[in-house]
Design a protein around this motif. Structure first.
Motif, PDB file in Angstrom:
ATOM      1  N   ASP A  25     -11.558  47.567  29.979  1.00  0.00           N
ATOM      2  CA  ASP A  25     -12.856  46.874  29.719  1.00  0.00           C
ATOM      3  C   ASP A  25     -13.232  46.708  27.976  1.00  0.00           C
ATOM      4  OD1 ASP A  25     -15.408  45.414  29.305  1.00  0.00           O
ATOM      5  OD2 ASP A  25     -16.731  46.959  30.262  1.00  0.00           O
ATOM      6  N   ILE A  26     -13.555  47.826  27.246  1.00  0.00           N
ATOM      7  CA  ILE A  26     -14.104  47.318  26.068  1.00  0.00           C
ATOM      8  C   ILE A  26     -12.742  48.705  24.896  1.00  0.00           C
ATOM      9  CG2 ILE A  26     -16.095  47.858  24.247  1.00  0.00           C
ATOM     10  CD1 ILE A  26     -17.630  46.924  26.427  1.00  0.00           C
ATOM     11  N   GLY A  27     -13.420  48.896  23.937  1.00  0.00           N
ATOM     12  CA  GLY A  27     -12.404  49.273  22.627  1.00  0.00           C
ATOM     13  C   GLY A  27     -10.450  49.247  22.752  1.00  0.00           C
ATOM     14  N   PRO A  28     -10.335  50.430  21.818  1.00  0.00           N
ATOM     15  CA  PRO A  28     -10.603  51.710  21.540  1.00  0.00           C
ATOM     16  C   PRO A  28     -12.455  51.312  20.083  1.00  0.00           C
ATOM     17  CG  PRO A  28      -8.687  52.507  21.128  1.00  0.00           C
ATOM     18  CD  PRO A  28      -9.185  50.879  21.741  1.00  0.00           C
ATOM     19  N   THR A  29     -13.246  51.893  20.486  1.00  0.00           N
ATOM     20  CA  THR A  29     -14.243  51.190  18.448  1.00  0.00           C
ATOM     21  C   THR A  29     -14.793  52.311  19.596  1.00  0.00           C
ATOM     22  OG1 THR A  29     -16.151  49.959  18.862  1.00  0.00           O
ATOM     23  CG2 THR A  29     -15.554  50.125  21.024  1.00  0.00           C
ATOM     24  N   ARG A  30     -16.358  52.355  18.595  1.00  0.00           N
ATOM     25  CA  ARG A  30     -17.356  53.287  18.746  1.00  0.00           C
ATOM     26  C   ARG A  30     -18.745  52.758  18.965  1.00  0.00           C
ATOM     27  NH1 ARG A  30     -19.731  57.367  15.366  1.00  0.00           N
ATOM     28  NH2 ARG A  30     -18.055  57.319  13.117  1.00  0.00           N
ATOM     29  N   HIS A  31     -19.516  53.791  19.951  1.00  0.00           N
ATOM     30  CA  HIS A  31     -20.682  52.990  20.481  1.00  0.00           C
ATOM     31  C   HIS A  31     -21.831  53.110  19.044  1.00  0.00           C
ATOM     32  CE1 HIS A  31     -19.444  53.036  24.262  1.00  0.00           C
ATOM     33  NE2 HIS A  31     -19.498  53.882  24.945  1.00  0.00           N
TER      34      HIS A  31
END
Lengths: 119, 308
Positions: free
Chosen positions: B241-247
């Motif tokens: 869905d989303i990422g890899p990233t940082r919240h």
């Protein structure tokens, strides 16, 4: 590693398949999709838009469409939270769970038009 | 003792559309340890570094989503106290007998107005992490099989009455509010709550439909392991869905992805040590895009639309 493929069946893993055209009724836009991958994955992999993309596994319903033309088969279970028996009979499906058999025309009814098929 | 009352999330019971496919996914791709199946057909797993018998149960159903989310408390006396406090608050509770869930003592279960079943228990069999309690090795083979999170970390549960859930968790169960997303009129849209030193042990999202699962989260020790998880997901055709990233919210490094039945899960690392005396961190809703994905600063449409 898991050996059995999940929902996003790769076109590289099975032999006999052909490409058919999927048309989105509302916009007239179309894309080519292998008979060996889900309608949703075919669209998504080509960077095309039209059908909302969610879990791609039959659980969330955002990719719900009514198939108004053409033959398909269901290759995965769909959560009955979102697709009733009656809806299935009316060709309302989650497009992540069907593979096309020939050219298809689909109407997008997920989330935004949730009640189109419900009586 | 610093952590008393509710200790940590103890188990999540998740519905899948195909049990065997689910077992393969949770065992071989997510890399949980297979702890067997009970007579009801529920299949049990634990993360490798957890010591109690299990933290994830899956069962086959025709609808996806979450059946219940459970927390371990520090003693039977605490369990009884919470049971009484919940009843005094006006919540109906029920006792589920010991052994109904494998290797687990009596559970006190109640349902929030937002449709989610929550349960508390004091006892679950300590089976260890396989490394022993004397001169242990730091890790074993299970730590490298599949994504291999070390623990069940938290869940984000969605439903209408966020305020009651927040009130019960803070004022009855002793959690504290760590971060929140707030609308211009002051209405809370999402809250992150801790019973420990983590940025969240449970989170709630205000949503039109009750009883919806947003995600169950699993902890990884480093950002490097989050990137390794991304590789393993792609190698196994796992829809991301989303990422890899940082919240921005909680500062955790993340990937959101879906299991084989469309239940969202998270592989998560980082954050910061939270304390009950810390001021609450507030994200005005117009900054939810950064809160969700700090790198891309965009509100992914699926975040507020896709649930199971």
């Amino acid at each position: 590693m898991e050996t059995q493929k999940g929902n996003t069946t790769s076109v590289m893993t099975e032999e006999a398949y052909e490409y058919v055209k999927i048309t989105i009724a509302e916009t007239g836009e179309s894309f080519d999709c292998s008979t060996n991958e889900s309608v949703l994955e075919g669209m998504r992999r080509l960077g095309k838009r039209g059908i909302p993309v969610g879990c791609r596994s039959g659980g969330c319903s955002v990719c719900k469409c009514q198939v108004v033309k053409g033959e398909y088969h269901q290759h995965r279970p769909m959560s009955t939270e979102y697709i009733s028996k009656q809806e299935l009979e009316e060709n309302c499906v989650l497009t992540c769970c069907i593979k096309p058999k020939d050219n298809l025309e689909v109407k997008v009814i997920g989330k935004m038009h949730k009640n189109v098929c419900e009586k | 003792m610093a952590i008393t009352g509710v200790l940590r999330p103890g188990h999540a019971q998740i519905r899948v559309l195909d049990l065997e496919e689910g077992v393969k996914f949770y065992r071989d791709v997510l890399g949980l340890v297979d702890m067997g199946r009970d007579s009801q057909g529920r299949h049990y797993f634990k993360a490798w570094d957890e010591r109690d018998h299990h933290s994830v149960l899956i069962r086959q159903a025709d609808k996806t989503g979450i059946d219940l989310f459970g927390f371990k408390v520090d003693s039977e006396a605490t369990l009884e106290k919470f049971e009484k406090d919940l009843q005094a608050y006006g919540v109906t509770t029920k006792r589920i007998p010991a052994g109904e869930m494998m290797n687990t003592g009596e559970r006190v279960q109640f349902t929030l107005n937002n449709g989610h079943a929550i349960e508390l228990y004091a006892d679950k069999k300590d089976v260890g992490n396989g490394l022993g309690y004397h001169n242990p090795k730091p890790w074993g083979p299970d730590a490298e099989r599949g994504i291999a999170p070390t623990r069940l970390d938290h869940a984000l549960l969605a439903g209408g009455d966020l305020d009651q859930a927040l009130d019960i968790f803070v004022n009855v169960l002793g959690f504290y509010l760590v971060e929140e997303v707030v609308a211009p009129d002051g209405m809370k849209i999402a809250v992150w709550l801790s019973c420990s030193n983590k940025t969240h042990d449970i989170a709630f999202l205000r949503h039109a439909e009750d009883g919806k699962l947003h995600h169950v989260s699993f902890w990884l020790e480093t950002w490097e392991k989050v990137l390794r998880a991304a590789d393993i997901m792609s190698m196994n055709d796992v829809p991301v869905d989303i990422g890899p990233t940082r919240h921005g919210i909680t500062r955790g490094a993340t990937i959101y992805a879906w299991d084989r039945s469309g239940n969202r899960f998270e592989t998560f690392s980082g954050g910061y040590p939270a304390y009950p005396d810390h001021a609450v961190i507030t994200w005005p809703v117009e900054h939810l895009p950064e809160g969700l994905d700090y790198a891309q600063r965009k509100l992914h449409e699926t975040f507020l639309t896709v649930f199971s």
